[in-house]
Design a protein around this motif. Sequence first.
Motif, PDB file in Angstrom:
ATOM      1  N   LEU A 194       0.832  -1.199   0.000  1.00 18.47           N
ATOM      2  CA  LEU A 194       0.000   0.000   0.000  1.00 18.47           C
ATOM      3  C   LEU A 194       0.868   1.252   0.000  1.00 18.47           C
ATOM      4  O   LEU A 194       1.761   1.407   0.837  1.00 18.47           O
ATOM      5  N   LEU A 195       0.572   2.162  -0.925  1.00 20.74           N
ATOM      6  CA  LEU A 195       1.256   3.455  -0.987  1.00 20.74           C
ATOM      7  C   LEU A 195       0.440   4.547  -0.307  1.00 20.74           C
ATOM      8  O   LEU A 195       0.941   5.652  -0.090  1.00 20.74           O
ATOM      9  N   SER A 196      -0.825   4.256  -0.022  1.00 18.22           N
ATOM     10  CA  SER A 196      -1.686   5.133   0.769  1.00 18.22           C
ATOM     11  C   SER A 196      -2.678   4.229   1.494  1.00 18.22           C
ATOM     12  O   SER A 196      -2.829   3.058   1.130  1.00 18.22           O
ATOM     13  N   PRO A 197      -3.348   4.723   2.532  1.00 14.38           N
ATOM     14  CA  PRO A 197      -4.268   3.865   3.287  1.00 14.38           C
ATOM     15  C   PRO A 197      -5.343   3.243   2.404  1.00 14.38           C
ATOM     16  O   PRO A 197      -5.806   3.856   1.439  1.00 14.38           O
ATOM     17  N   LEU A 198      -5.729   2.031   2.757  1.00 13.21           N
ATOM     18  CA  LEU A 198      -6.739   1.289   1.997  1.00 13.21           C
ATOM     19  C   LEU A 198      -8.016   1.186   2.822  1.00 13.21           C
ATOM     20  O   LEU A 198      -7.984   0.753   3.975  1.00 13.21           O
ATOM     21  N   LEU A 199      -9.127   1.586   2.213  1.00 12.43           N
ATOM     22  CA  LEU A 199     -10.431   1.501   2.868  1.00 12.43           C
ATOM     23  C   LEU A 199     -11.288   0.461   2.148  1.00 12.43           C
ATOM     24  O   LEU A 199     -11.781   0.698   1.050  1.00 12.43           O
ATOM     25  N   VAL A 200     -11.409  -0.701   2.780  1.00  7.04           N
ATOM     26  CA  VAL A 200     -12.321  -1.746   2.317  1.00  7.04           C
ATOM     27  C   VAL A 200     -13.175  -2.101   3.527  1.00  7.04           C
ATOM     28  O   VAL A 200     -12.713  -2.766   4.460  1.00  7.04           O
ATOM     29  N   GLY A 201     -14.405  -1.625   3.543  1.00 11.47           N
ATOM     30  CA  GLY A 201     -15.261  -1.775   4.711  1.00 11.47           C
ATOM     31  C   GLY A 201     -15.965  -3.121   4.745  1.00 11.47           C
ATOM     32  O   GLY A 201     -16.126  -3.794   3.728  1.00 11.47           O
ATOM     33  N   ASP A 202     -16.392  -3.507   5.955  1.00 10.85           N
ATOM     34  CA  ASP A 202     -17.099  -4.775   6.121  1.00 10.85           C
ATOM     35  C   ASP A 202     -18.610  -4.618   6.000  1.00 10.85           C
ATOM     36  O   ASP A 202     -19.364  -5.559   6.226  1.00 10.85           O
TER      37      ASP A 202
ATOM     38  N   ILE B 136      -6.505   0.471   6.445  1.00 11.81           N
ATOM     39  CA  ILE B 136      -5.205  -0.189   6.573  1.00 11.81           C
ATOM     40  C   ILE B 136      -4.147   0.830   6.179  1.00 11.81           C
ATOM     41  O   ILE B 136      -4.190   1.392   5.083  1.00 11.81           O
ATOM     42  N   GLU B 137      -3.213   1.085   7.070  1.00 10.96           N
ATOM     43  CA  GLU B 137      -2.212   2.127   6.854  1.00 10.96           C
ATOM     44  C   GLU B 137      -1.300   1.797   5.676  1.00 10.96           C
ATOM     45  O   GLU B 137      -1.078   0.619   5.347  1.00 10.96           O
ATOM     46  N   ARG B 138      -0.788   2.842   5.031  1.00 13.11           N
ATOM     47  CA  ARG B 138       0.178   2.650   3.942  1.00 13.11           C
ATOM     48  C   ARG B 138       1.376   1.863   4.477  1.00 13.11           C
ATOM     49  O   ARG B 138       1.739   1.959   5.655  1.00 13.11           O
ATOM     50  N   GLY B 139       1.990   1.102   3.611  1.00 15.07           N
ATOM     51  CA  GLY B 139       3.064   0.207   4.030  1.00 15.07           C
ATOM     52  C   GLY B 139       2.584  -1.211   4.256  1.00 15.07           C
ATOM     53  O   GLY B 139       3.406  -2.138   4.355  1.00 15.07           O
TER      54      GLY B 139
ATOM     55  N   ALA C 290       0.632  -2.530 -15.146  1.00 11.73           N
ATOM     56  CA  ALA C 290      -0.202  -1.604 -14.382  1.00 11.73           C
ATOM     57  C   ALA C 290      -0.088  -1.880 -12.895  1.00 11.73           C
ATOM     58  O   ALA C 290       0.024  -0.951 -12.083  1.00 11.73           O
ATOM     59  N   LEU C 291      -0.099  -3.140 -12.509  1.00 13.81           N
ATOM     60  CA  LEU C 291       0.055  -3.504 -11.093  1.00 13.81           C
ATOM     61  C   LEU C 291       1.434  -3.087 -10.580  1.00 13.81           C
ATOM     62  O   LEU C 291       1.575  -2.623  -9.443  1.00 13.81           O
ATOM     63  N   LYS C 292       2.432  -3.229 -11.415  1.00 17.37           N
ATOM     64  CA  LYS C 292       3.786  -2.843 -11.024  1.00 17.37           C
ATOM     65  C   LYS C 292       3.902  -1.336 -10.838  1.00 17.37           C
ATOM     66  O   LYS C 292       4.573  -0.851  -9.911  1.00 17.37           O
ATOM     67  N   ALA C 293       3.239  -0.580 -11.718  1.00 15.99           N
ATOM     68  CA  ALA C 293       3.315   0.888 -11.654  1.00 15.99           C
ATOM     69  C   ALA C 293       2.450   1.465 -10.539  1.00 15.99           C
ATOM     70  O   ALA C 293       2.811   2.469  -9.923  1.00 15.99           O
ATOM     71  N   GLY C 294       1.300   0.838 -10.281  1.00  9.48           N
ATOM     72  CA  GLY C 294       0.420   1.332  -9.224  1.00  9.48           C
ATOM     73  C   GLY C 294      -1.027   1.382  -9.668  1.00  9.48           C
ATOM     74  O   GLY C 294      -1.339   1.894 -10.749  1.00  9.48           O
ATOM     75  N   VAL C 295      -1.914   0.823  -8.845  1.00 11.00           N
ATOM     76  CA  VAL C 295      -3.342   0.750  -9.119  1.00 11.00           C
ATOM     77  C   VAL C 295      -4.072   1.161  -7.846  1.00 11.00           C
ATOM     78  O   VAL C 295      -3.509   1.074  -6.746  1.00 11.00           O
ATOM     79  N   ARG C 296      -5.331   1.591  -7.970  1.00  9.75           N
ATOM     80  CA  ARG C 296      -6.117   2.022  -6.809  1.00  9.75           C
ATOM     81  C   ARG C 296      -7.227   1.020  -6.527  1.00  9.75           C
ATOM     82  O   ARG C 296      -7.935   0.590  -7.436  1.00  9.75           O
ATOM     83  N   PHE C 297      -7.369   0.673  -5.237  1.00 11.08           N
ATOM     84  CA  PHE C 297      -8.388  -0.279  -4.816  1.00 11.08           C
ATOM     85  C   PHE C 297      -9.215   0.305  -3.676  1.00 11.08           C
ATOM     86  O   PHE C 297      -8.789   1.219  -2.974  1.00 11.08           O
ATOM     87  N   GLY C 298     -10.396  -0.274  -3.477  1.00 10.07           N
ATOM     88  CA  GLY C 298     -11.217   0.090  -2.328  1.00 10.07           C
ATOM     89  C   GLY C 298     -12.019   1.362  -2.552  1.00 10.07           C
ATOM     90  O   GLY C 298     -12.278   1.792  -3.679  1.00 10.07           O
ATOM     91  N   ALA C 299     -12.401   1.983  -1.439  1.00 13.01           N
ATOM     92  CA  ALA C 299     -13.249   3.174  -1.463  1.00 13.01           C
ATOM     93  C   ALA C 299     -12.406   4.447  -1.369  1.00 13.01           C
ATOM     94  O   ALA C 299     -11.243   4.418  -0.974  1.00 13.01           O
ATOM     95  N   MET C 300     -13.032   5.568  -1.738  1.00 13.21           N
ATOM     96  CA  MET C 300     -12.443   6.901  -1.649  1.00 13.21           C
ATOM     97  C   MET C 300     -11.128   7.012  -2.425  1.00 13.21           C
ATOM     98  O   MET C 300     -10.203   7.728  -2.040  1.00 13.21           O
ATOM     99  N   THR C 301     -11.047   6.306  -3.550  1.00 12.40           N
ATOM    100  CA  THR C 301      -9.828   6.370  -4.355  1.00 12.40           C
ATOM    101  C   THR C 301      -9.633   7.743  -4.988  1.00 12.40           C
ATOM    102  O   THR C 301      -8.502   8.170  -5.224  1.00 12.40           O
ATOM    103  N   ALA C 302     -10.733   8.457  -5.279  1.00  8.10           N
ATOM    104  CA  ALA C 302     -10.609   9.794  -5.856  1.00  8.10           C
ATOM    105  C   ALA C 302     -10.046  10.791  -4.853  1.00  8.10           C
ATOM    106  O   ALA C 302      -9.625  11.887  -5.232  1.00  8.10           O
TER     107      ALA C 302
END
Length: 450
Positions: free
Chosen positions: A19-27, A121-124, A164-176
């Motif tokens: 993760l390069l920034s926090p990931l928000l995947v809610g339950d 989930i925190e970056r890193g 694309a995965l190697k360069a960086g992709v966005r997952f989860g919520a609030m990606t914008a």
Amino acid sequence: MKGEERIAGHVVLEGELELLSPLLVGDGGGDETRDIHVLKDRTGRPFLPGTSIAGVLRALLAERSETMAALLFGALDRQQSAVRVSDAVFTRYAIIYRDGVRIDHDLGTAVTGAKYDYEAIERGGRAPLRIDVTLRGIHTDDPSDIHAPIRTDVLDALVFLRDALKAGVRFGAMTAKGLGRAQVKNIAMGLYDFARPQDVKAHLRQETPSAANAGDHCKKASSYAATAEDTFDVTASFSLRSSLLVRAKGEDADGKTIAVMQKSGRDAVIPGSSMKGVLRHQAMRILEKLGRSVDTLDALMGSSGEDAICKQKSRMTVDETYIRLDKNVFEKEHTRNRIDRFTGGTIDSALFTTRPIWQKGNAPTVHVHFQIQKASKADAGLALFLLRDLWQGRIALGGEAGSGRGTLAGHKATIRYGGNVYQIGEHGHITDGKAALEAYAAAFVQAKED
């Protein structure tokens, strides 16, 4: 066609998602402690569902070729997906807490009752990633021939997804708003082509076939462009003109609760939601000065509030900005008196303390990145005006803007759009393409509302 369903090969992609920034995947649920909790498996470890990963990859490929996206990821009532993505279960992670609030853009104040908080989930954070692609006769040059090679355009599409995965992709919520940015480290891709006997033997000898043992590691570059030409992309560097405070709760030496700078690990952070919020507010001011409706921003920056006529996904993505704290960028407590607005005097026992960050010198320490997908020339022009206002300190970030905090000074910027690259240097000097950038600005000013 005969032979379309036969198994012709197997592609394996493996690597470590970071993760390069926090990931928000809610339950999907909340309680009295948090509005959104991180999705966890039965052992309590957070994970990113394979369905979420597959959905993002399909959308990325569909932007280049809807036909190829359907061929690999399936089409409703016509063809099943050839791609199977395993859940990415985090083996290294930290759970953080963030909060936010809706802002009334007319008043510039928080909307009553519109505060929310969530886990992320925190970056890193890191998780192993595995993707299996079962290639069938339909993915070969001749489905009826068991010796036919795998189609080059199919492999080209899979290489694009790997890159694309190697360069960086966005997952989860609030990606914008900057969340969910991730890349896959040490990614490997291997093809077992069952038209080759040695690949069949290698595949059968392994309980779980690996990319490393495949006969072809697909090292050729993809013909697909990494970034679409109609994406307007800005990377810019700034220094702090003044102190900066994006509020979080902290304590002073006496254990008293004070406002401190929000952090991500050891770094100060300007959340993407904060940056995007002030850019939207400034865009509204620009439109109002031109006598145009601010509602047109919904098509660019999205709309999801309760008062929105219809919800729209944002085409503008603003990354989180991380600022390394060191001897030149540091925290310093600042104590002030509250003032009685009627008498103009101080209020007894009304001292308050904050701990913003400050900067010595004027080296570039704040690195901002934002982009607009499917950007028109008018969109590009608006983005240039927003960059100019950040550059010249006309936009204040964070809290206590009324006391002079949160302004930046521009140093350099790189703009990519329409297959061209534009560089802006010190004092706003444009090395090449000034006429093109001015044309984009003019297209925004002269744009007619729908």
